[in-house]
Design a protein around this motif. Structure first.
Motif, mmCIF file in Angstrom:
data_model
loop_
_atom_site.group_PDB
_atom_site.id
_atom_site.type_symbol
_atom_site.label_atom_id
_atom_site.label_comp_id
_atom_site.label_asym_id
_atom_site.label_seq_id
_atom_site.Cartn_x
_atom_site.Cartn_y
_atom_site.Cartn_z
ATOM 1 N N MET A 1 0.844 -1.202 0.000
ATOM 2 C CA MET A 1 0.000 0.000 0.000
ATOM 3 C C MET A 1 0.882 1.257 0.000
ATOM 4 O O MET A 1 1.764 1.401 0.845
ATOM 5 C CB MET A 1 -0.891 -0.012 1.252
ATOM 6 C CG MET A 1 -1.779 1.194 1.379
ATOM 7 S SD MET A 1 -2.902 1.112 2.827
ATOM 8 C CE MET A 1 -1.870 1.731 4.144
ATOM 9 N N ASN A 2 0.633 2.123 -0.939
ATOM 10 C CA ASN A 2 1.282 3.429 -0.911
ATOM 11 C C ASN A 2 0.293 4.444 -0.354
ATOM 12 O O ASN A 2 -0.887 4.391 -0.665
ATOM 13 C CB ASN A 2 1.712 3.862 -2.311
ATOM 14 C CG ASN A 2 2.941 3.084 -2.757
ATOM 15 O OD1 ASN A 2 3.677 2.547 -1.927
ATOM 16 N ND2 ASN A 2 3.133 3.014 -4.063
ATOM 17 N N TYR A 3 0.796 5.336 0.448
ATOM 18 C CA TYR A 3 -0.127 6.260 1.095
ATOM 19 C C TYR A 3 0.536 7.602 1.373
ATOM 20 O O TYR A 3 1.742 7.777 1.206
ATOM 21 C CB TYR A 3 -0.647 5.665 2.409
ATOM 22 C CG TYR A 3 0.424 5.073 3.296
ATOM 23 C CD1 TYR A 3 0.681 3.704 3.267
ATOM 24 C CD2 TYR A 3 1.181 5.877 4.130
ATOM 25 C CE1 TYR A 3 1.675 3.140 4.059
ATOM 26 C CE2 TYR A 3 2.160 5.329 4.933
ATOM 27 C CZ TYR A 3 2.409 3.965 4.899
ATOM 28 O OH TYR A 3 3.380 3.422 5.692
ATOM 29 N N GLY A 4 -0.289 8.538 1.792
ATOM 30 C CA GLY A 4 0.211 9.840 2.223
ATOM 31 C C GLY A 4 0.241 9.877 3.738
ATOM 32 O O GLY A 4 -0.491 9.155 4.398
ATOM 33 N N VAL A 5 1.113 10.717 4.272
ATOM 34 C CA VAL A 5 1.148 10.891 5.731
ATOM 35 C C VAL A 5 0.863 12.347 6.039
ATOM 36 O O VAL A 5 1.454 13.253 5.438
ATOM 37 C CB VAL A 5 2.537 10.510 6.301
ATOM 38 C CG1 VAL A 5 2.609 10.836 7.797
ATOM 39 C CG2 VAL A 5 2.827 9.040 6.060
ATOM 40 N N TYR A 6 -0.080 12.559 6.950
ATOM 41 C CA TYR A 6 -0.360 13.923 7.396
ATOM 42 C C TYR A 6 -0.011 14.026 8.877
ATOM 43 O O TYR A 6 -0.371 13.160 9.673
ATOM 44 C CB TYR A 6 -1.835 14.281 7.191
ATOM 45 C CG TYR A 6 -2.193 15.642 7.756
ATOM 46 C CD1 TYR A 6 -1.898 16.796 7.040
ATOM 47 C CD2 TYR A 6 -2.776 15.768 9.011
ATOM 48 C CE1 TYR A 6 -2.173 18.056 7.564
ATOM 49 C CE2 TYR A 6 -3.058 17.022 9.547
ATOM 50 C CZ TYR A 6 -2.755 18.161 8.817
ATOM 51 O OH TYR A 6 -3.027 19.396 9.338
ATOM 52 N N ILE A 7 0.718 15.064 9.223
ATOM 53 C CA ILE A 7 1.078 15.267 10.632
ATOM 54 C C ILE A 7 0.534 16.609 11.088
ATOM 55 O O ILE A 7 0.766 17.644 10.441
ATOM 56 C CB ILE A 7 2.612 15.229 10.806
ATOM 57 C CG1 ILE A 7 3.107 13.820 10.472
ATOM 58 C CG2 ILE A 7 3.013 15.634 12.232
ATOM 59 C CD1 ILE A 7 4.607 13.657 10.555
ATOM 60 N N HIS A 8 -0.218 16.577 12.174
ATOM 61 C CA HIS A 8 -0.864 17.814 12.618
ATOM 62 C C HIS A 8 -0.159 18.438 13.818
ATOM 63 O O HIS A 8 0.106 17.771 14.816
ATOM 64 C CB HIS A 8 -2.325 17.541 12.991
ATOM 65 C CG HIS A 8 -3.091 18.797 13.255
ATOM 66 N ND1 HIS A 8 -3.348 19.722 12.262
ATOM 67 C CD2 HIS A 8 -3.637 19.304 14.399
ATOM 68 C CE1 HIS A 8 -4.024 20.736 12.778
ATOM 69 N NE2 HIS A 8 -4.215 20.511 14.078
ATOM 70 N N ILE A 9 0.132 19.709 13.689
ATOM 71 C CA ILE A 9 0.751 20.472 14.782
ATOM 72 C C ILE A 9 -0.271 21.514 15.241
ATOM 73 O O ILE A 9 -0.475 22.527 14.572
ATOM 74 C CB ILE A 9 2.049 21.191 14.293
ATOM 75 C CG1 ILE A 9 2.987 20.209 13.576
ATOM 76 C CG2 ILE A 9 2.729 21.891 15.470
ATOM 77 C CD1 ILE A 9 3.498 19.053 14.432
ATOM 78 N N PRO A 10 -0.907 21.270 16.382
ATOM 79 C CA PRO A 10 -2.057 22.111 16.765
ATOM 80 C C PRO A 10 -1.674 23.378 17.517
ATOM 81 O O PRO A 10 -2.403 23.807 18.408
ATOM 82 C CB PRO A 10 -2.870 21.166 17.662
ATOM 83 C CG PRO A 10 -1.838 20.312 18.310
ATOM 84 C CD PRO A 10 -0.703 20.173 17.346
ATOM 85 N N PHE A 11 -0.550 23.967 17.191
ATOM 86 C CA PHE A 11 -0.127 25.182 17.897
ATOM 87 C C PHE A 11 -0.005 26.333 16.920
ATOM 88 O O PHE A 11 0.341 26.130 15.750
ATOM 89 C CB PHE A 11 1.243 24.963 18.568
ATOM 90 C CG PHE A 11 1.263 23.799 19.522
ATOM 91 C CD1 PHE A 11 0.674 23.903 20.783
ATOM 92 C CD2 PHE A 11 1.847 22.591 19.146
ATOM 93 C CE1 PHE A 11 0.692 22.819 21.661
ATOM 94 C CE2 PHE A 11 1.869 21.513 20.009
ATOM 95 C CZ PHE A 11 1.287 21.620 21.274
#
Lengths: 376, 598
Positions: A1-11
């Motif tokens: 599986m190829n996928y995207g990665v999203y990383i959230h920085i809530p500041f």
């Protein structure tokens, strides 16, 4: 599986007046623990997911409000836990005024190859009116620094329909953007959301929004002028020079799986849509105990899956690939949607040609009518 | 039971003055039901009735009570519907009684509706026992209310009972007063049978069950009976009384109240007010006061989804089993397709039916604005009864039009007299009378077109008098008025379901208001929608629903597809309540817009 990665920085340093995203000012004291928790989540998910990351997107909030050493820690952990393909797209969101040349250089060294800069406007009065922390000059400077740091793929966001904004002010901003030789421009029409400063201002009658006609003119101007200057529209609110369409962005519309990491991040893989806890302290506490932070948002039935396939693909200018639909659902799209397609065609919102179904320019304007029609 | 030990009585009260609670306490006190068996309000059985605190169907209960004298008495309580729409039903219930409790709230005092019912009870020569309820309320002033009853109604209140049904105060006194004051029924078992039907309901196993009061003669199982007005003959399969569940008995004798069931399949055969007699030995004359069902208000009911047409028909038929006052017939609208024209006793009745259709039968409906019945006299001498504005013949064929007028009685504190008169005048009312009930309460009488009442008269009264006004009305007669049909055009196409009949002088104002209201209600669409109001070919008002400039969600934060989807679903849900008229999406409430004009 190829996928995207999203990383959230809530500041973020300060909450913008229009923003209802899960992002908070004044929570710096959590940064250290948050990053530790995030790294833990990265480790856990990395061990769990087979396959490779094709795109990475660090968004927020303002990722660059984090001290550089924390950002480094995240990226290092990510590279350790996930296999990222060589030909990747690695974006980080940047706010003018939160970066120095040194930071950008370091990010570039760490393998970030695309910057998305939240400019919104090049008019100082307007920037102040919408609660941004930077000036037009700072924004321009951020773009120049990005190039100096080695970034060959830079995007900015521009907003229209803002309080006090006129077509002339918008035109000036767009012209200034063109001078910066960018690869990608996103445009966002202001939507006044609940729980924002603007929402309260509107309640009090203190929000001088341009009227519908003016907003429409702004929209018309943008979708006309951007392609004219070499930025082709590839999605409702995204324009890019050839070869610079955001691959991460496209994955949302093309049914490509993605893994969301961090508080309030969303994931979509193996037919599941998951959402992470929004609350920063709860997110940290759970991960400190090594517990899961995501919960199933909805069960994707084949019906829901079809609907989403369609209304997401329709956001792109290419539209729905009928063959891809058949492959995914083992039936012709017409067997499900022939009435809808006919109705939308007759309203002049949809075109069905050459194996693709896509919005007309009018359809782009009234996208919601079409998307809604594709709900079964 | 000897006739001398029977007491038949009902309760007269304004909404919220505590009628149902008193009934509950009486049932409890006499041990007819144990506390555990009681629901909070035994007599109001429909959910809707309980929610709205009103009684729509009359209910009956027999209470066995041992009086002060040690004798056993049979007390029949006949609960009456408490709303102006059901005046005729109330009058039949009262005709079945010899006495009535007049329940008045110790804080609120006498209200218009109470008054109307008291007068009706007096017309039937009922013995009236005043009960001043809720005396435990902090703002109760029972002495003042007592005085008011004397002044306003002219009743002797020396025997009035002070009660609080909630606190259980005065319940025994009420029962003793009923025994003492209410006359025993007169009646002769040996005379030919006459029994008054004052209500009926449909039981899926036994068919129609008639609530009756036997005047003369008696009813036994197996007898052959006849309805004198409808001519329906039937054999008695069950006879009995309500406790409050039906209990079979050997017979019902003269003076008794109970039920009779037989081979009665259709509620239309069992009319309220009709007289039941025996086929073998029929009475020479029916009891007085029978009146056929006369709906006063009509409206169109259309399914939002035309596939629901048959379901709507089924649902209406089922409701009609229990509601002889509901009439309907198929109707076609250019704008709305196939539906039904339905007749109701009044606005509340209409509301209740509509709500039951939507709630119990899960139908999504479009209701057109209510209309009264107009008498349209054509130039060729013909007279048409028109209950649907779109059916009004062209003005050239109309000689004149008559509309129903009602006598409206309003009671308010005297500070609001000016407001009441202003509103009544504005509603084309003719002032008739004004009486001071006491130093600060006034009864004002107007003759007002019914059509004005069903628009927003009462709402306007309520808001202009801070809720103090109470209203009662009854039909008086038909009067000639200068009326015209006001048409509404959407996108230059007339929409029949939006037509209304208005007074000539008010047409222009109404047209402007209605067009403006529709502009608020009809959502923006991809194209501009002109809204026009027209009388004949003359356009008297115009508004535009501007074209929606754009409608597309831009942001998709961090792959949050679910949120996007929810927004789309919400939007779609909104559309479900709309009807496509031509190419315009029109929300349900547009068809009732005329009622929402202020």
């Amino acid at each position: 599986m190829n996928y995207g990665v999203y990383i959230h920085i809530p500041f973020c340093r300060k909450k913008c007046f229009y923003c209802d995203f899960p992002s908070f000012a004044g929570k710096e004291k959590y940064m250290e623990d948050y990053v530790a928790a995030l790294c833990r989540e990265i480790t856990m998910q990395g061990a769990l997911l087979p396959g490779k990351a094709v795109t990475v997107y660090i968004g927020g909030g303002t990722p660059t409000t984090l001290p550089l050493k924390l950002l480094e820690k995240i990226i290092v952990q990510l590279r350790a836990s996930f296999e990222i393909v060589n030909d990747n797209e690695f974006t980080i969101e940047v706010n003018p005024g939160t970066v120095t040349l040194a930071i950008l250089e370091r990010l570039h060294e760490l393998g970030v190859n695309r910057l998305s800069i939240g400019v919104q406007s090049f008019n100082d009065n307007l920037l102040q009116r919408i609660g941004r922390v930077h000036t037009a000059d700072t924004a321009r400077y951020a773009v120049l620094m990005a190039r100096q740091a080695g970034f060959a793929n830079v995007s900015i966001d521009l907003m229209y329909g803002l309080p006090g904004q006129t077509l002339t002010i918008l035109e000036e901003s767009v012209m200034q953007a063109f001078e910066l030789d960018l690869q990608h421009i996103s445009i966002y029409g202001l939507q006044v959301e609940e729980d924002t400063v603007f929402f309260r201002q509107r309640d009090m009658g203190k929000l001088d929004l341009p009227d519908e006609d003016q907003v429409e003119q702004m929209y018309d101007y943008m979708v006309y002028v951007l392609p004219k200057h070499g930025y082709a529209r590839y999605e409702i609110s995204n324009f890019a020079r050839p070869g610079f369409a955001s691959r991460h962005n496209m994955s949302y519309w093309q049914n490509v799986p993605y893994v969301g990491l961090g508080a309030a991040a969303h994931s979509y893989y193996n037919g599941h849509r998951l959402a992470n806890l929004q609350d920063i302290s709860a997110y940290i506490a759970k991960l400190q105990k090594g517990e899961a932070v995501s919960f199933e948002e909805e069960i994707i039935t084949s019906e829901i899956s079809m609907e989403e396939f369609c209304f997401l693909a329709l956001r792109t200018t290419k539209g729905i690939d009928k063959a891809a639909f058949s492959a995914a659902f083992h039936c012709m799209i017409e067997s499900v949607y022939s009435d809808v397609i006919a109705a939308m065609k007759s309203k002049g919102l949809l075109v069905d040609e050459g194996g693709w179904i896509h919005l007309t320019p009018l359809g782009m304007k009234y996208g919601n009518i079409v998307f809604e029609a594709f709900l079964l | 039971m000897q006739t001398k030990n029977i007491r038949n009585f009902s309760i007269i009260a304004h909404i919220d003055h505590g009628k149902s609670t008193i009934a509950d306490r009486l049932i409890e006190y006499t041990g007819t039901l144990s506390k555990r068996e009681m629901e909070a309000q035994v007599l109001d059985t429909m959910d809707l009735e309980r929610e709205r605190g009103i009684t729509i169907k009359a209910q009956t209960v027999r209470l066995d009570y041992t009086g002060e004298d040690g004798e056993l008495y049979e007390l029949n309580l006949i609960d009456t519907p408490g709303h102006v729409d059901f005046t005729y039903e109330v009058s039949r219930s009262l005709a079945a009684c010899e006495g009535a409790l007049l329940v008045v709230d110790a804080a609120q005092g006498v209200e218009a509706q109470t008054l109307a019912n008291v007068y009706m009870a007096l017309e039937h020569n009922l013995e009236i026992i005043p009960v001043i309820n809720k005396i435990d309320l902090p703002n109760a002033d029972p002495e003042k209310v007592k005085q008011e009853i004397e002044d306003v109604i002219g009743l002797d209140t020396s025997d009035a009972v002070f009660a609080s049904a909630k606190a259980g105060i005065g319940i025994k006194e009420i029962l003793d007063k009923v025994v003492e004051k209410v006359p025993a029924p007169s009646g002769d078992d040996n005379k030919p049978l006459t029994a008054l039907i004052f209500d009926s309901y449909f039981d899926p196993y036994k068919g129609v069950i008639a609530h009756i009061r036997v005047m003369d003669g008696c009813i036994k199982k197996g007898m052959m009976l006849r309805m004198m007005a409808t001519g329906k003959n039937f054999e008695v399969t069950d006879v009995g009384c309500f406790k409050p569940a039906p209990v079979n008995m050997e017979k019902l004798s003269a003076g008794q109240v109970g039920f009779v069931a037989g081979s009665l399949k259709n509620v239309k055969d069992v009319r309220v007010g009709d007289t039941v007699t025996s086929m073998e030995n029929p009475a020479a004359k029916a009891l007085e006061g029978y009146r056929g069902v006369n709906p006063m208000v009509y409206c169109g009911l259309y399914p939002v989804d035309s596939a629901d047409y048959d379901n709507l028909k089924d649902a209406l038929e089922k409701l009609q089993l229990n509601d002889a006052a509901l009439v309907f017939e198929p109707e076609t609208s250019m704008a709305l397709g196939f539906g039904y024209r339905c007749g109701f006793l009044g606005l509340l009745h209409m509301d209740v039916v509509q709500e039951r259709l939507e709630r119990e039968y899960d139908l999504r409906l479009i209701t057109t604005a209510p209309s009264v019945i107009y008498h349209v006299h054509k130039t060729n001498g013909e007279m048409l009864k028109i209950d649907n504005p779109s059916k009004l013949p062209p003005a050239t064929e109309v000689e004149f039009i008559e509309e129903p007028y009602v006598k409206a009685t309003v009671i308010v504190p005297n500070d609001y007299v000016g407001a009441v008169m202003e509103i009544s005048q504005e509603k084309r009312g003719e002032f008739k009378n004004m009486d001071y009930l006491d130093v600060n309460r006034v009864m004002i009488t107007y003759h007002i077109p019914l059509s004005e009442i069903i628009y927003d008269y009462f709402d306007r009264l309520k808001s202009a008098t801070r809720g103090y006004a109470s209203l009662d009305y009854e039909l008086v007669d038909y009067k000639q008025s200068k009326l015209v049909k006001l048409d509404i055009l959407l996108n230059a196409e007339p929409v029949d379901a939006l037509s209304i009949i208005v007074h000539t002088e008010r047409a222009a104002a109404r047209g402007r208001q209605l067009a403006a209201k529709l502009k608020e209600i009809i959502p923006q669409q991809m194209f501009e929608i002109p809204i026009q109001a027209a009388v004949g070919s003359k356009i008297i008002a115009r508004e535009n629903v501007r074209a929606m400039r754009k409608d597309v969600l831009a942001k998709c934060y961090g792959g949050d597809i679910s949120r996007k989807r929810k927004l789309l679903e919400k939007q779609k849900e909104g559309k479900k309540r709309m009807k496509s008229v031509g190419n315009v999406e029109v929300p349900q409430e547009a068809f009732m817009a005329i009622l929402k004009i202020d």
